[in-house]
Structures are given as C-alpha cells and as structure tokens.
Design a protein around this motif. Structure first.
Motif, PDB file in Angstrom:
ATOM      1  N   PRO A 158       0.978  -1.495  -0.277  1.00 20.11           N
ATOM      2  CA  PRO A 158       0.140   0.380  -0.140  1.00 20.11           C
ATOM      3  C   PRO A 158       0.654   1.668  -0.474  1.00 20.11           C
ATOM      4  O   PRO A 158       0.262   2.377  -0.531  1.00 20.11           O
ATOM      5  N   TYR A 159       1.992   1.454   0.932  1.00 18.93           N
ATOM      6  CA  TYR A 159       2.782   2.502   0.771  1.00 18.93           C
ATOM      7  C   TYR A 159       3.626   2.617  -0.643  1.00 18.93           C
ATOM      8  O   TYR A 159       3.445   3.575  -1.106  1.00 18.93           O
ATOM      9  N   THR A 160       3.505   1.685  -1.370  1.00 17.05           N
ATOM     10  CA  THR A 160       4.834   1.607  -2.883  1.00 17.05           C
ATOM     11  C   THR A 160       3.647   1.914  -4.227  1.00 17.05           C
ATOM     12  O   THR A 160       3.455   3.079  -4.523  1.00 17.05           O
ATOM     13  N   GLN A 161       2.266   2.097  -3.900  1.00 14.42           N
ATOM     14  CA  GLN A 161       1.324   2.036  -4.502  1.00 14.42           C
ATOM     15  C   GLN A 161       0.878   3.944  -4.065  1.00 14.42           C
ATOM     16  O   GLN A 161       0.301   4.308  -5.724  1.00 14.42           O
ATOM     17  N   ALA A 162       0.800   4.538  -2.626  1.00  9.50           N
ATOM     18  CA  ALA A 162       0.743   5.844  -2.720  1.00  9.50           C
ATOM     19  C   ALA A 162       1.538   6.502  -3.449  1.00  9.50           C
ATOM     20  O   ALA A 162       1.935   7.489  -4.217  1.00  9.50           O
ATOM     21  N   LEU A 163       2.667   6.091  -3.097  1.00 11.96           N
ATOM     22  CA  LEU A 163       4.237   6.511  -4.240  1.00 11.96           C
ATOM     23  C   LEU A 163       4.230   6.796  -5.759  1.00 11.96           C
ATOM     24  O   LEU A 163       4.478   7.804  -6.171  1.00 11.96           O
ATOM     25  N   VAL A 164       3.447   5.347  -5.967  1.00 15.11           N
ATOM     26  CA  VAL A 164       3.697   5.425  -7.263  1.00 15.11           C
ATOM     27  C   VAL A 164       2.363   6.264  -8.251  1.00 15.11           C
ATOM     28  O   VAL A 164       2.630   6.734  -8.942  1.00 15.11           O
ATOM     29  N   SER A 165       1.069   6.654  -7.040  1.00 14.61           N
ATOM     30  CA  SER A 165       0.417   7.216  -7.705  1.00 14.61           C
ATOM     31  C   SER A 165       0.752   8.633  -7.907  1.00 14.61           C
ATOM     32  O   SER A 165      -0.221   9.191  -8.260  1.00 14.61           O
ATOM     33  N   SER A 166       1.598   9.092  -7.392  1.00 17.64           N
ATOM     34  CA  SER A 166       2.190  10.800  -7.620  1.00 17.64           C
ATOM     35  C   SER A 166       2.167  10.810  -8.337  1.00 17.64           C
ATOM     36  O   SER A 166       3.167  11.950  -8.375  1.00 17.64           O
ATOM     37  N   ILE A 167       3.485   9.734  -9.111  1.00 24.17           N
ATOM     38  CA  ILE A 167       3.716  10.456 -10.788  1.00 24.17           C
ATOM     39  C   ILE A 167       3.238  10.812 -11.475  1.00 24.17           C
ATOM     40  O   ILE A 167       1.938   9.823 -11.980  1.00 24.17           O
ATOM     41  N   PRO A 168       3.574  12.001 -12.242  1.00 25.00           N
ATOM     42  CA  PRO A 168       2.532  12.081 -13.293  1.00 25.00           C
ATOM     43  C   PRO A 168       2.419  11.508 -14.464  1.00 25.00           C
ATOM     44  O   PRO A 168       3.346  10.923 -15.164  1.00 25.00           O
ATOM     45  N   ARG A 205       2.116  11.019 -21.376  1.00 26.30           N
ATOM     46  CA  ARG A 205       1.063  11.810 -22.612  1.00 26.30           C
ATOM     47  C   ARG A 205       0.197  10.787 -22.958  1.00 26.30           C
ATOM     48  O   ARG A 205       1.237   9.699 -23.519  1.00 26.30           O
ATOM     49  N   GLY A 206      -1.132  10.115 -23.186  1.00 21.69           N
ATOM     50  CA  GLY A 206      -1.809   9.888 -23.581  1.00 21.69           C
ATOM     51  C   GLY A 206      -1.950   8.452 -22.738  1.00 21.69           C
ATOM     52  O   GLY A 206      -2.284   7.489 -23.083  1.00 21.69           O
ATOM     53  N   ALA A 207      -0.822   8.309 -21.511  1.00 19.74           N
ATOM     54  CA  ALA A 207      -1.481   7.163 -20.192  1.00 19.74           C
ATOM     55  C   ALA A 207      -2.009   7.429 -19.714  1.00 19.74           C
ATOM     56  O   ALA A 207      -3.030   8.460 -19.653  1.00 19.74           O
ATOM     57  N   ALA A 208      -2.664   6.263 -19.359  1.00 23.44           N
ATOM     58  CA  ALA A 208      -4.287   6.218 -18.265  1.00 23.44           C
ATOM     59  C   ALA A 208      -3.526   6.774 -17.335  1.00 23.44           C
ATOM     60  O   ALA A 208      -2.589   6.748 -16.782  1.00 23.44           O
ATOM     61  N   LYS A 209      -4.671   7.747 -16.441  1.00 25.08           N
ATOM     62  CA  LYS A 209      -4.357   8.630 -15.407  1.00 25.08           C
ATOM     63  C   LYS A 209      -4.543   7.205 -13.810  1.00 25.08           C
ATOM     64  O   LYS A 209      -5.162   6.821 -14.031  1.00 25.08           O
ATOM     65  N   ARG A 210      -3.316   7.374 -13.300  1.00 23.29           N
ATOM     66  CA  ARG A 210      -4.173   6.687 -12.005  1.00 23.29           C
ATOM     67  C   ARG A 210      -4.312   7.397 -10.888  1.00 23.29           C
ATOM     68  O   ARG A 210      -4.597   8.779 -11.457  1.00 23.29           O
ATOM     69  N   GLU A 211      -5.302   6.794 -10.309  1.00 24.18           N
ATOM     70  CA  GLU A 211      -5.919   7.586  -9.280  1.00 24.18           C
ATOM     71  C   GLU A 211      -4.917   7.757  -8.484  1.00 24.18           C
ATOM     72  O   GLU A 211      -4.267   7.234  -7.427  1.00 24.18           O
ATOM     73  N   GLN A 212      -4.508   9.055  -7.433  1.00 18.99           N
ATOM     74  CA  GLN A 212      -3.590   9.749  -6.538  1.00 18.99           C
ATOM     75  C   GLN A 212      -4.169   8.984  -5.030  1.00 18.99           C
ATOM     76  O   GLN A 212      -5.247   9.223  -4.995  1.00 18.99           O
ATOM     77  N   ILE A 213      -3.253   8.462  -4.195  1.00 16.10           N
ATOM     78  CA  ILE A 213      -3.998   7.596  -3.004  1.00 16.10           C
ATOM     79  C   ILE A 213      -3.186   8.294  -2.027  1.00 16.10           C
ATOM     80  O   ILE A 213      -1.712   8.577  -1.994  1.00 16.10           O
ATOM     81  N   ILE A 214      -3.926   9.518  -1.581  1.00 15.35           N
ATOM     82  CA  ILE A 214      -3.520  10.211   0.018  1.00 15.35           C
ATOM     83  C   ILE A 214      -3.556   9.953   1.018  1.00 15.35           C
ATOM     84  O   ILE A 214      -4.262   9.084   1.679  1.00 15.35           O
ATOM     85  N   LEU A 215      -2.057   9.366   1.458  1.00 14.87           N
ATOM     86  CA  LEU A 215      -2.023   9.489   2.780  1.00 14.87           C
ATOM     87  C   LEU A 215      -2.528   9.963   4.102  1.00 14.87           C
ATOM     88  O   LEU A 215      -2.601  11.007   3.900  1.00 14.87           O
ATOM     89  N   SER A 216      -3.405   8.631   4.641  1.00 14.58           N
ATOM     90  CA  SER A 216      -3.587  10.117   5.983  1.00 14.58           C
ATOM     91  C   SER A 216      -2.940   9.561   7.156  1.00 14.58           C
ATOM     92  O   SER A 216      -2.170   7.936   6.966  1.00 14.58           O
ATOM     93  N   GLY A 217      -3.081   9.838   8.814  1.00 14.89           N
ATOM     94  CA  GLY A 217      -2.819   8.508  10.040  1.00 14.89           C
ATOM     95  C   GLY A 217      -1.756   9.946   9.955  1.00 14.89           C
ATOM     96  O   GLY A 217      -0.858  10.659   9.126  1.00 14.89           O
ATOM     97  N   ASP A 218      -0.877  10.028  11.082  1.00 19.00           N
ATOM     98  CA  ASP A 218       0.521  10.465  11.256  1.00 19.00           C
ATOM     99  C   ASP A 218       1.422   8.911  11.168  1.00 19.00           C
ATOM    100  O   ASP A 218       1.256   7.860  11.823  1.00 19.00           O
ATOM    101  N   LEU A 219       3.064   9.077  10.962  1.00 19.33           N
ATOM    102  CA  LEU A 219       3.974   8.881  11.099  1.00 19.33           C
ATOM    103  C   LEU A 219       4.532   8.173  12.834  1.00 19.33           C
ATOM    104  O   LEU A 219       3.900   8.694  14.079  1.00 19.33           O
ATOM    105  N   PRO A 220       4.540   6.802  12.724  1.00 19.91           N
ATOM    106  CA  PRO A 220       4.670   5.948  14.740  1.00 19.91           C
ATOM    107  C   PRO A 220       5.619   6.864  15.074  1.00 19.91           C
ATOM    108  O   PRO A 220       6.718   7.345  14.396  1.00 19.91           O
ATOM    109  N   ASP A 221       5.982   6.922  16.266  1.00 18.60           N
ATOM    110  CA  ASP A 221       7.181   7.406  16.685  1.00 18.60           C
ATOM    111  C   ASP A 221       8.403   6.508  16.642  1.00 18.60           C
ATOM    112  O   ASP A 221       8.180   5.406  16.895  1.00 18.60           O
ATOM    113  N   PRO A 222       9.938   6.664  15.833  1.00 17.64           N
ATOM    114  CA  PRO A 222      10.596   6.268  15.815  1.00 17.64           C
ATOM    115  C   PRO A 222      11.333   6.035  16.863  1.00 17.64           C
ATOM    116  O   PRO A 222      12.260   5.333  16.559  1.00 17.64           O
ATOM    117  N   THR A 223      11.120   6.160  18.208  1.00 26.12           N
ATOM    118  CA  THR A 223      11.590   6.046  19.312  1.00 26.12           C
ATOM    119  C   THR A 223      10.694   4.593  20.340  1.00 26.12           C
ATOM    120  O   THR A 223      11.580   4.356  20.908  1.00 26.12           O
TER     121      THR A 223
END
Length: 337
Positions: free
Chosen positions: A250-260, A263-281
């Motif tokens: 799902p994270y890769t899908q969100a990244l790839v969906s943000s690529i423009p 020309r002539g290719a089908a547009k991807r539906e952009q995935i907007i990630l919600s929620g917060d990053l976990p505390d890395p500590t």
C-alpha cells in the motif's frame, strides 16, 4: 548494464540505532531496522522512500562511513563489517560515495585539480606527472575542459560542482558507488545531463550503483531494481518495470500514484495517505505502516509482516500478500487498482 547472479555487496539484517538523552532516561532511535539487500555486479539498485526513512543511513553504512549497530556487511563474499586497517583502506578505494550537496562536500580552499588529485596523493598512487594526467583525463570524461582544474568550487555552477563530486569519487577507480540524492539539488534540465553522465560512466567503467532518491521518476530512469523503504524497513523490492507497473505494498502504491502520467497514458488515481507517522523511538509491535494504511486489519496491529514472493524477483512485506494472497491473481481487486 548486464547484471550477474553473484552479488557484489550484501547487507544482512543491518540496523542502526542512536540513543536520545531525555529526562528522566534515554530513548533509542532506530533509524534502520533489519535491512537486507543484495546488489549484483553491474546493476543499479534504486532505494526510495520519504525523507527521514533511513535511506542515507543505509547508504553510509554500505560505504562504511557509519558503523552498523547490528547485522553484517559482505563485499565480494567477505565479511567487511568490522574491517579495519589496511583492509578498510583498500575498501575506501573500491567503494566510493557521491554526496547530495556538492558545495558542502568540496573543500572551498582547493582548486578542482587539487580536489581530484588529493585522493591519489593520499593513497600514494602515481608520481606528480601521472596524477596530473589522470586529473585531465577525468575532467574530459565528465565533460569539463582542462581550464577547470584551476577553478574553485564557488566559481562553478551546481551541475559543474556535482560533476566534480562524481569525478572525485571515480579517481580511485572504484567498483561500487553510493549515489546519495545526487541530482535533487539541481534544476530539472541539469538533472537529465547528470543522470545521462552517470549511465554513460557506469557502462564505460563497469560500475555498480546504489542510487538513493525520493524522486520516483529519477529512480525509474536509472535503476534496474528498486527497493522501497518506510520507517527504517524495506517493504518491497522488484525489477523497476514490475514495481512501477504493479506496485503491491500500500505504501508503494501511494508513492507510484503520485507520479504524473505520461502523455497518452491512463491516469492513476492518486492515493492520499492519512494518519500520523509512528514515533520512531517507540517499540513498534506490528506493521509500521498500519496507522496510514487503508487496508489495515487486526493482524497488522500485533504482527510484523514477513516477506511474500509474488513473482520472479518481486517480494513484498505485507499481510495482504501472505497465504491466499501469495499470487497477484488471488488478491482483492482494490489492492491492484
């Protein structure tokens, strides 16, 4: 570039932790969490992810500029994790690093000629005449004429400085080069020139690259395989075309969906990630991406996903692809959309 099955360099469960002092105690910040990668001779492995995910830390441990807290680093079949002395000095010649900002990585008091000659002098390679000839040959190779050897970094454009940074890394005739965001500080038109130069040098000098970037378009252009990193973990790795045509995590899908779309290719539906990053500590008991994932379920809360192979050279670390989801045909429709 043609790649060979035998890996040139391997990272085996590499980790990097830092202690954060805070009252009343200290916390451990885990920048890299058990990363394993295998890089074959002659290929370019792209490493992508958001800022702060640990990409540069992995790169610096790969080049032995940082010591790993755990895990092993193997080069040409030998364990170099604790290498020192003469062995490490030889590794410094064979494994080189190109930094993101060429201006801060180049000594402003040195001319370009001295910057390129310094590694040769330090390692006592060649006499003065041969070193001067090597500098001139390298300048020609990177597209700068001989007059640039007498210029200082502040007299160069951003693209020219990065060419000098690349040239300095190649003066020792390395086999493996870590490229840490080498074009992110440059204009788009200059980026294309530097990327083409890197590809040309790779073919000419038989180089192997670890290419670190947050720009998926750039990674797509230069890479043979791509590893996707999130919060210190590798979550997906695949051939570059397979990953961009069929992102599974799902994270890769969100990244790839943000690529423009082209020309002539089908547009991807952009995935907007919600929620917060976990505390890395904090200790993360389950999947680190679950707080932002649209498909998270109960198992994601308590269990870290294992690796699932979903095709030749394509692996993903996600519960959605374990068991009955081990083949793309059996996956829920929304996972592939």
């Amino acid at each position: 570039m043609l790649s060979y099955e035998a890996p040139l360099l391997e990272l085996r469960n590499i980790e990097k932790s830092y202690s954060q002092q805070s009252w009343p105690g200290s916390k451990k910040f885990r920048a890299v969490r058990g990363v394993s990668l295998s890089i074959r001779r002659g290929e370019t492995l792209g490493l992508v992810g958001e800022s702060g995910c640990g990409k540069s830390t992995v790169g610096r441990m790969t080049a032995r500029l940082l010591e790993p807290s755990a895990g092993e680093l193997h080069y040409k079949g030998s364990d170099i994790t604790d290498a020192g002395g003469r062995t490490l000095r030889q590794l410094r010649q064979e494994i080189q690093y190109v930094f993101q900002d060429p201006y801060t990585s180049l000594n402003p008091r040195f001319t370009v000629g001295r910057l390129l000659e310094e590694p040769l002098k330090y390692n006592r390679l060649g006499n003065r005449l041969k070193r001067k000839r090597d500098v001139l040959e390298m300048l020609d190779r990177i597209g700068l004429n001989a007059s640039y050897r007498n210029r200082y970094p502040h007299e160069l454009s951003g693209g020219q400085r990065q060419r000098v940074g690349i040239a300095r890394a190649l003066m020792m005739n390395p086999e493996f080069v870590v490229l840490d965001e080498p074009v992110s500080a440059l204009d788009v038109s200059v980026q294309a020139q530097i990327l083409n130069l890197l590809k040309s040098l790779q073919h000419e000098l038989s180089l192997t690259y670890l290419f670190i970037s947050h720009d998926l378009n750039v990674v797509h252009y230069v890479s043979d395989r791509v590893a996707v990193m999130y919060l210190g973990n590798i979550v997906e790795i695949a051939d570059v075309h397979d990953l961009y045509d069929r992102p599974l995590h799902p994270y890769t899908q969100a990244l790839v969906s943000s690529i423009p779309a082209e020309r002539g290719a089908a547009k991807r539906e952009q995935i907007i990630l919600s929620g917060d990053l976990p505390d890395p500590t904090a200790h993360i008991s389950g999947c680190p991406f679950r707080s932002r994932c649209l498909h998270a379920f109960e198992r994601c809360e308590s269990e870290m996903p294992g690796w699932s192979s979903v095709g030749e050279g394509h692996a993903v670390r996600c519960h959605l692809w374990e068991g009955k989801y081990a083949s793309p045909e059996a996956a829920p429709v929304e996972i592939l959309s």
